[in-house]
Every structure is written in structure tokens, then in C-alpha cells.
Design an enzyme around this catalytic site. Structure first.
Site, mmCIF file in Angstrom:
data_model
loop_
_atom_site.group_PDB
_atom_site.id
_atom_site.type_symbol
_atom_site.label_atom_id
_atom_site.label_comp_id
_atom_site.label_asym_id
_atom_site.label_seq_id
_atom_site.Cartn_x
_atom_site.Cartn_y
_atom_site.Cartn_z
ATOM 1 N N HIS A 1 0.922 -0.865 -0.536
ATOM 2 C CA HIS A 1 0.224 0.297 0.189
ATOM 3 C C HIS A 1 0.847 1.090 -0.435
ATOM 4 O O HIS A 1 0.053 2.317 -0.816
ATOM 5 C CB HIS A 1 -1.085 -0.162 1.532
ATOM 6 C CG HIS A 1 -2.004 -1.120 1.069
ATOM 7 N ND1 HIS A 1 -2.286 -0.858 0.068
ATOM 8 C CD2 HIS A 1 -2.215 -1.943 1.723
ATOM 9 C CE1 HIS A 1 -3.983 -2.193 0.279
ATOM 10 N NE2 HIS A 1 -3.466 -2.653 1.345
ATOM 11 N N HIS B 1 -11.329 36.965 -47.489
ATOM 12 C CA HIS B 1 -10.454 37.091 -46.489
ATOM 13 C C HIS B 1 -9.633 37.164 -46.529
ATOM 14 O O HIS B 1 -8.710 35.841 -47.165
ATOM 15 C CB HIS B 1 -11.141 36.159 -44.962
ATOM 16 C CG HIS B 1 -10.743 36.955 -44.139
ATOM 17 N ND1 HIS B 1 -9.442 36.511 -43.261
ATOM 18 C CD2 HIS B 1 -10.774 37.770 -43.817
ATOM 19 C CE1 HIS B 1 -9.040 37.077 -42.349
ATOM 20 N NE2 HIS B 1 -10.074 38.311 -42.494
#
Length: 464
Positions: free
Chosen positions: A288, A366
Site C-alpha cells: 500500500h 478574407h
């Protein structure tokens, strides 16, 4: 692996004693919304505090993983978390009326069974995978422990244990597909050695321990009077040792059950990193403490990635909303529908994609000869994606308009060119009140931020 988030369809409850506290606890799993994650709630304490399943909340690792937040503790969470990872359940609230998750039979199988009884439900949000890009390594030389996470577009875990025990020997266990968890890993029980059991009892631990919820490995000769003492300890009329060194004639469910249980623990502890993982996990002699240390390392890597705040876009994954679903929500049409798919959507944020092609109508006028996507159209694309987020908060979005009231602090940082894939993310800055929504937006090409700003919109019901 599941691509979308899942919760459970209904609330379910199981009961049992905690391994270390010996306290009888009722544990109820409740459905939770997308993005909620896994949270525990101590309903027996004043204020019913919430404890997030977060590695930074780990406070104790003595024979199990204990988390604490707002003064509330929940112990031995790893078997519960492993069941949720194994079933790919992302969002759930777990209420307990005691300090420790029930140990049940020492495995995850009873958690799996009760969660399957509840059923799972797909949610309208993609899972937030952490995909390991660069290998991560952890080593504790004092315990001879090594854990690694290697890049892999999947989730696999391999564990090796070696306790220098003639009974256990060296053991390996592997999970090569998450679907194997229920049948191959979930039923594998926790274990300890006889000398550890005696030490734990002396330290007032394993009050809920029973010879039926743990495998006790006996790796030395035990005298009859010692067996009698153990029997008295566990209120048993008699205990025995099998020839292979397992106390009380417990039958192993798998030849390598201890290694498989350690794999289960790795899955449960790494869930505390907070996100489902895509990686090959390799663990040698894990415990753990090492699992949690590695989970912290994983979480720090996740935080470093999230600081860049770039929404992850994988074109191989199905969208949350495709173009056919988008046109059912937004009123925009050609040539002014400026998004192609939604890749994330929850109650507070949305992310979508605009593929920029040289065939866009606006490139005709554009900057002919030098095609650059107009900044105002980048803002419009962001506004449309934000509109999806806003309309997601009403039950019948097709009956509402979203009108933008203001845009603030917009910055354009890099040109967007034909061939670019524009990934846009919008986040609510505050809860929507009186139909007014304020959100921040950011647009990226790859990992590069191209524009950002703040927008405010109003939701208006269409006149019938």
C-alpha cells in the site's frame, strides 16, 4: 474500455464488519452525475462530511489504505475502489455509517456483485483518461519495491510478489483486459503471514479479522499450543494448518491468489490518482505504501498536464454530439454553422472541434492568396460551442435561443490556417442565474493557444 463515463442505475447497500475496527458498517452506493468522481460520505458524523477518493487525502497505510477529509476518516477503501475500477464505474457516492469499509470475505467480489445488481448507466460525457506519454518509475530500495507505468493505449497490470516464503514462492499475476477483472481478480482475498497476524493483534488491529476473510500463511512449524491460542483468539473451536502452509484448511481460489490480490490492491490504490489510466502498470513486490506513493506520482503528472489546460482530442473516439445532433440543438446553418463535433459536455464545461478547410466560404474574400481564419469567426465558433453548454441546462433546447450579450478581454495569439483543427473549450465562470451565463473560452491548434476570452450569453425562450 468504456469511452463514456458511467454511474449506477440505482442505490444498493451491503453490510459487514471492518477488518481493523471490527465495527459493523452499512455501505450504500448511490448514482452520481457525470464528473462527480468517487466520493465517500460519513453519514454517522455531524454534517455528514464528504471524503474524496483522492491520494492526497491518504493518512494511514497500516495494513490498508485510509483517507481523511474534513475531520472524517474512511479506512480500507482499496477493495471497494478496485471493484469500481474493474467495472469501469466513474461516478458514485458511497455512504457509510461507520469508520471502515466492510471487509466482506477479504476480496472485491461482493462489491462487484452488489454493483452489478445496481446496473450501470452510460452518461453524456467522455471519460477523462490519463494517457501516460512518458514512462513513470518508482523505486523503494529499502523494500526492494519497483513500480512503473509505460505508455499503452489500454489498461494492463502485471504484478510480481516474492516474500522469500517457501509456502508462497515467487508469484506473478496479470490483467491484460479490464473485462477479466470480475472473473480473474475480484474474488482474490487478502492475506498475511502468521507472525504478522500476531503482531497486528498485539497492536489492537484486525478486530474484525476472521479466518474466513483472510488467507493466513504459515511458513514455520507451529506447535499445538500455538494453534490452540490462535483458535481462542478467533473464537474458533479448533484451527489447523494445511500441508501447504495455509491456516485452517482454507482452499485457495487460485494457485497464485496472493499475487492476484496484490494486483487488486494496486488497481484500488491507483484509483486514488483520480482519473482512469491508460498505461501498462508493472509492479514488483508492491504494498500500500508504494502504491500510494506511485499514485501521487501519477497525480502530479496529471496536474502538470492539466496546467497546460489543453483539451485532449482523439479523433479515433466517437463524439459526444455529432453534426446531426448539433443541428438539432443550434439554429445555425451553412455558411454559418462553425462547429463539427462536441467531444466533451457536462454541467460546467464543453469542448468542441472546428476543422478548418481551404474550401471555407470566408477564404474567398478574407486575405485572398493568404488565407487566415477571421478572428471574429473564431469567436463565433467559440460562441456556438458555448451555446451548446448553455442549452444543455434546459430540458428542451430546441425551444430556446442563445443571444450573446458581451465579449471581453479577447486575445488572438496565433493565426488559424487551412488544415488546422481548432479545439475549443468553454467553462462556466458561475452558475447560470436568471438565464444569464458567463463563461471563459480558449481555442487551441494542437497544444498552442490561438485565442481566449470571456463571453456572456442570455437564454431566451422562443415565442410560440
Amino acid at each position: 474500455m468504456n469511452i463514456k463515463q458511467h454511474t449506477i442505475k440505482k442505490s444498493v447497500t451491503l453490510s459487514g464488519v471492518g477488518l481493523h475496527t471490527g465495527v459493523e458498517t452499512n455501505m450504500t452506493f448511490l448514482p452520481a452525475k457525470a464528473g462527480h468522481g468517487i466520493k465517500f460520505q460519513r453519514i454517522d458524523l455531524e454534517g455528514q462530511p464528504i471524503v474524496d477518493a483522492d491520494v492526497d487525502n491518504v493518512v494511514d497505510l497500516s495494513r490498508g489504505t485510509t483517507i481523511e477529509q474534513s475531520g472524517a476518516r474512511v479506512s480500507t477503501v482499496e477493495h471497494t475502489l478496485a471493484a469500481l475500477v474493474g467495472l469501469e464505474i466513474d461516478n458514485v457516492l458511497i455512504q457509510l455509517d461507520g469508520p471502515e469499509a466492510p471487509i466482506m470475505d477479504g476480496s472485491s467480489i461482493q462489491f462487484v456483485e452488489i454493483l452489478k445488481e445496481a446496473g450501470t448507466e452510460e452518461q453524456n460525457a467522455l471519460r477523462d483518461f490519463y494517457e501516460v506519454q512518458d514512462s513513470l518509475f518508482y523505486r523503494d530500495a529499502s523494500r526492494d519495491v519497483e513500480i512503473a507505468a509505460l505508455p499503452l493505449d489500454d489498461y494492463r497490470v502485471t504484478v510480481m510478489i516474492d516474500y522469500n516464503s517457501p509456502v508462497l514462492g515467487s508469484q506473478h499475476a496479470s490483467l491484460t483486459n479490464i473485462s477479466q477483472f470480475e472473473k480473474e481478480i475480484a474474488a482474490c482475498r487478502t492475506f498475511c503471514f502468521l507472525h504478522e497476524l500476531e503482531m497486528l493483534h498485539k497492536n489492537n488491529l484486525v478486530k474484525g479479522g476472521d479466518l474466513n476473510n483472510a488467507i493466513v500463511v504459515v511458513d514455520r512449524i507451529v506447535e499445538e499450543h500455538e494453534l490452540a491460542s490462535i483458535a481462542k483468539l478467533f473464537n474458533k473451536p479448533k484451527v489447523e494448518v494445511k500441508k501447504e502452509g495455509i491456516l485452517n484448511n482454507v482452499e485457495l481460489r487460485y494457485r497464485n491468489e496472493p499475487a492476484r490480490h496484490k494486483l487488486l490492491d494496486v488497481m484500488g490504490d491507483l484509483a486514488l490518482a483520480g482519473r482512469p489510466i491508460k498505461a501498462q502498470i508493472l509492479a514488483a513486490r508492491p504494498g500500500h505504501a508504494a502504491n500510494v506513493a506511485f499514485a501521487k506520482k501519477l497525480k502530479r503528472a496529471m496536474e502538470k498536464e492539466s496546467k497546460q489546460n489543453v483539451p485532449r482530442y482523439n479523433p479515433n473516439l466517437p463524439p459526444v454530439l455529432d453534426i446531426n445532433q448539433i443541428v438539432n440543438i443550434l439554429p445555425h446553418r451553412y455558411p454559418f454553422l462553425l462547429i463539427d463535433k462536441i467531444i466533451h459536455l457536462d454541467e460546467e464545461s464543453v469542448a468542441g472541434v472546428k476543422n478548418v478547410s481551404f474550401n471555407e466560404h470566408f477564404f474567398l474574400g478574407h486575405f485572398p492568396g493568404n488565407p487566415v481564419m477571421p478572428g471574429v469567426l473564431q469567436v463565433e465558433a467559440m460562441a456556438q460551442i458555448g451555446g451548446i453548454l448553455v442549452l444543455n441546462t434546459v430540458p428542451d433546447p430546441e425551444n430556446y435561443w442563445t443571444y450573446f450579450l458581451s465579449i471581453e478581454n479577447f486575445r488572438f495569439r496565433k493565426m488559424v490556417l487551412p488544415g488546422d483543427t481548432l479545439v475549443i473549450k468553454c467553462d462556466l465562470l458561475a452558475p447560470i442565474k436568471r438565464g444569464i451565463a458567463k463563461m471563459s473560452g480558449r481555442a487551441y491548434v494542437g497544444n498552442t493557444l490561438v485565442c481566449e476570452g470571456t463571453m456572456t450569453a442570455s437564454i431566451v425562450r422562443k415565442e410560440v
